[in-house]
Design a protein around this motif. Structure first.
Motif, mmCIF file in Angstrom:
data_model
loop_
_atom_site.group_PDB
_atom_site.id
_atom_site.type_symbol
_atom_site.label_atom_id
_atom_site.label_comp_id
_atom_site.label_asym_id
_atom_site.label_seq_id
_atom_site.Cartn_x
_atom_site.Cartn_y
_atom_site.Cartn_z
ATOM 1 N N LEU A 3 0.820 -1.212 0.000
ATOM 2 C CA LEU A 3 0.000 0.000 0.000
ATOM 3 C C LEU A 3 0.856 1.264 0.000
ATOM 4 O O LEU A 3 1.833 1.363 0.749
ATOM 5 N N SER A 4 0.464 2.220 -0.846
ATOM 6 C CA SER A 4 1.054 3.561 -0.818
ATOM 7 C C SER A 4 0.007 4.531 -0.280
ATOM 8 O O SER A 4 -1.085 4.624 -0.842
ATOM 9 N N ILE A 5 0.349 5.223 0.796
ATOM 10 C CA ILE A 5 -0.541 6.224 1.384
ATOM 11 C C ILE A 5 -0.049 7.603 0.943
ATOM 12 O O ILE A 5 1.057 8.014 1.296
ATOM 13 N N LYS A 80 2.698 9.329 -8.872
ATOM 14 C CA LYS A 80 3.736 8.835 -9.782
ATOM 15 C C LYS A 80 4.879 8.150 -9.040
ATOM 16 O O LYS A 80 5.591 7.327 -9.597
ATOM 17 N N LYS A 81 5.046 8.500 -7.779
ATOM 18 C CA LYS A 81 6.129 7.926 -6.975
ATOM 19 C C LYS A 81 5.671 6.705 -6.166
ATOM 20 O O LYS A 81 6.468 6.089 -5.465
ATOM 21 N N ALA A 82 4.394 6.369 -6.269
ATOM 22 C CA ALA A 82 3.842 5.263 -5.464
ATOM 23 C C ALA A 82 4.358 3.912 -5.941
ATOM 24 O O ALA A 82 4.377 3.635 -7.142
ATOM 25 N N LYS A 83 4.738 3.069 -5.001
ATOM 26 C CA LYS A 83 5.232 1.725 -5.308
ATOM 27 C C LYS A 83 4.237 0.630 -4.920
ATOM 28 O O LYS A 83 4.447 -0.537 -5.223
ATOM 29 N N GLY A 84 3.170 1.003 -4.220
ATOM 30 C CA GLY A 84 2.239 0.006 -3.706
ATOM 31 C C GLY A 84 1.280 -0.532 -4.741
ATOM 32 O O GLY A 84 0.947 0.155 -5.719
ATOM 33 N N THR A 85 0.822 -1.754 -4.528
ATOM 34 C CA THR A 85 -0.206 -2.351 -5.382
ATOM 35 C C THR A 85 -1.510 -1.583 -5.229
ATOM 36 O O THR A 85 -2.258 -1.398 -6.202
ATOM 37 N N TYR A 86 -1.760 -1.110 -4.006
ATOM 38 C CA TYR A 86 -2.958 -0.315 -3.730
ATOM 39 C C TYR A 86 -2.562 1.088 -3.296
ATOM 40 O O TYR A 86 -1.442 1.321 -2.812
ATOM 41 N N LEU A 87 -3.501 1.990 -3.478
ATOM 42 C CA LEU A 87 -3.248 3.410 -3.280
ATOM 43 C C LEU A 87 -4.316 3.991 -2.360
ATOM 44 O O LEU A 87 -5.502 3.724 -2.520
ATOM 45 N N TRP A 88 -3.875 4.794 -1.393
ATOM 46 C CA TRP A 88 -4.801 5.436 -0.471
ATOM 47 C C TRP A 88 -4.451 6.918 -0.393
ATOM 48 O O TRP A 88 -3.448 7.299 0.198
ATOM 49 N N LEU A 104 -8.765 -3.392 6.245
ATOM 50 C CA LEU A 104 -8.141 -3.162 4.943
ATOM 51 C C LEU A 104 -6.833 -3.943 4.813
ATOM 52 O O LEU A 104 -6.494 -4.424 3.726
ATOM 53 N N VAL A 105 -6.090 -4.107 5.909
ATOM 54 C CA VAL A 105 -4.878 -4.927 5.869
ATOM 55 C C VAL A 105 -5.224 -6.359 5.501
ATOM 56 O O VAL A 105 -4.577 -6.977 4.641
ATOM 57 N N TYR A 106 -6.260 -6.892 6.128
ATOM 58 C CA TYR A 106 -6.696 -8.256 5.833
ATOM 59 C C TYR A 106 -7.083 -8.402 4.364
ATOM 60 O O TYR A 106 -6.675 -9.352 3.686
ATOM 61 N N LEU A 107 -7.861 -7.452 3.845
ATOM 62 C CA LEU A 107 -8.350 -7.552 2.471
ATOM 63 C C LEU A 107 -7.224 -7.398 1.447
ATOM 64 O O LEU A 107 -7.207 -8.070 0.415
ATOM 65 N N ILE A 108 -6.267 -6.521 1.736
ATOM 66 C CA ILE A 108 -5.142 -6.337 0.812
ATOM 67 C C ILE A 108 -4.223 -7.552 0.847
ATOM 68 O O ILE A 108 -3.780 -8.041 -0.199
ATOM 69 N N GLN A 109 -3.927 -8.067 2.032
ATOM 70 C CA GLN A 109 -3.066 -9.246 2.118
ATOM 71 C C GLN A 109 -3.714 -10.481 1.529
ATOM 72 O O GLN A 109 -3.040 -11.363 1.001
ATOM 73 N N LYS A 110 -5.026 -10.518 1.601
ATOM 74 C CA LYS A 110 -5.770 -11.605 0.973
ATOM 75 C C LYS A 110 -5.623 -11.535 -0.542
ATOM 76 O O LYS A 110 -5.777 -12.527 -1.246
ATOM 77 N N SER A 166 -6.932 0.270 -6.498
ATOM 78 C CA SER A 166 -5.835 -0.334 -7.246
ATOM 79 C C SER A 166 -5.015 0.775 -7.895
ATOM 80 O O SER A 166 -5.548 1.625 -8.607
ATOM 81 N N THR A 167 -3.710 0.780 -7.662
ATOM 82 C CA THR A 167 -2.843 1.804 -8.260
ATOM 83 C C THR A 167 -2.870 1.724 -9.775
ATOM 84 O O THR A 167 -2.912 2.749 -10.469
ATOM 85 N N LYS A 168 -2.866 0.517 -10.299
ATOM 86 C CA LYS A 168 -2.880 0.311 -11.751
ATOM 87 C C LYS A 168 -4.145 0.910 -12.367
ATOM 88 O O LYS A 168 -4.085 1.646 -13.352
ATOM 89 N N ILE A 169 -5.302 0.607 -11.761
ATOM 90 C CA ILE A 169 -6.559 1.116 -12.308
ATOM 91 C C ILE A 169 -6.639 2.633 -12.133
ATOM 92 O O ILE A 169 -7.129 3.348 -13.005
#
Length: 211
Positions: A3-5, A80-88, A104-110, A166-169
């Motif tokens: 995750l990137s916050i 643009k500098k985010a490395k996480g799979t998900y973005l907050w 949210l930790v549970y859902l992302i790790q899942k 999702s950072t990609k989306i």
């Protein structure tokens, strides 16, 4: 990285340190969860750089814009500098409840491949609310019922801290919107519009609903 916050900030030196430390404290119990915090200061009159640096945590990146880019461009610049799979994208004066963090930790790790996860406003409070404490109760990740509950969801799309995506989306949707309507860069409505686009593009959408 999980995750990137992203914390866009402007003239909030008095609260930004408290907000960051609170987030770090809430994630403390999740040792295997990889996250980063990117603070992007939008040319504040009084820079919060020393406040952020004093926290001394290698997971924090500080960006200082030479001029005020406007909220939307500031967010996109930091993403643009985010490395996480998900973005907050997180409000610089918001606090979030531990139970919501746990969910949210549970859902992302899942790694269930969701496109957007919304957290109800009830899980948040402002730094100035000194009586705020951890909520008591359970939080249930449920399918997002956008057509059935449009007013509630619409409010959450506009509340910056409610959406983990999702950072990609996010990048795909942002590029598509700006290719079509570049003027939105100057409009604070852009983050909300991106969240709508992510919801439309996502196969799986979740809502953390307090019981």
């Amino acid at each position: 990285m999980n995750l990137s916050i992203i914390i866009p900030t402007f003239n909030r030196k008095d609260v930004i340190g408290y907000t960051i430390q609170h987030l770090l404290n809430q994630f403390h119990d999740f040792c295997n969860f990889e996250f980063e915090i990117i603070v992007s200061d939008n040319a504040s009159v009084v820079s919060p750089e020393t406040v952020v640096a004093d926290i001394k945590d290698s997971r924090i990146t500080y960006i200082s814009n030479k001029e005020n880019l406007g909220m939307s461009k500031n967010i996109l610049h930091a993403v643009k500098k985010a490395k996480g799979t998900y973005l907050w994208v997180f409000g610089d004066d918001d606090l979030v409840d531990f139970v919501a963090i746990e969910s949210l930790v549970y859902l992302i790790q899942k790694d269930d491949g969701f496109g957007i996860l919304q957290i109800a406003k009830k899980s948040f409070a402002k730094v100035t609310d000194i009586k705020w404490s951890r909520l008591i109760g359970t939080i249930d990740p449920s399918p997002m019922e956008l057509p059935a509950n449009i007013k509630k969801q619409d409010s959450l799309f506009g509340f910056l801290s409610s959406n983990i995506v999702s950072t990609k989306i996010f990048n795909e949707v942002a590029d598509e919107i700006l290719d079509r309507e570049g003027d939105f860069l100057q409009n604070n409505y852009l983050p909300k519009l991106i969240n709508y686009g992510i919801c439309k593009a996502s196969r799986k959408k979740l809502f953390i609903r307090e019981e």
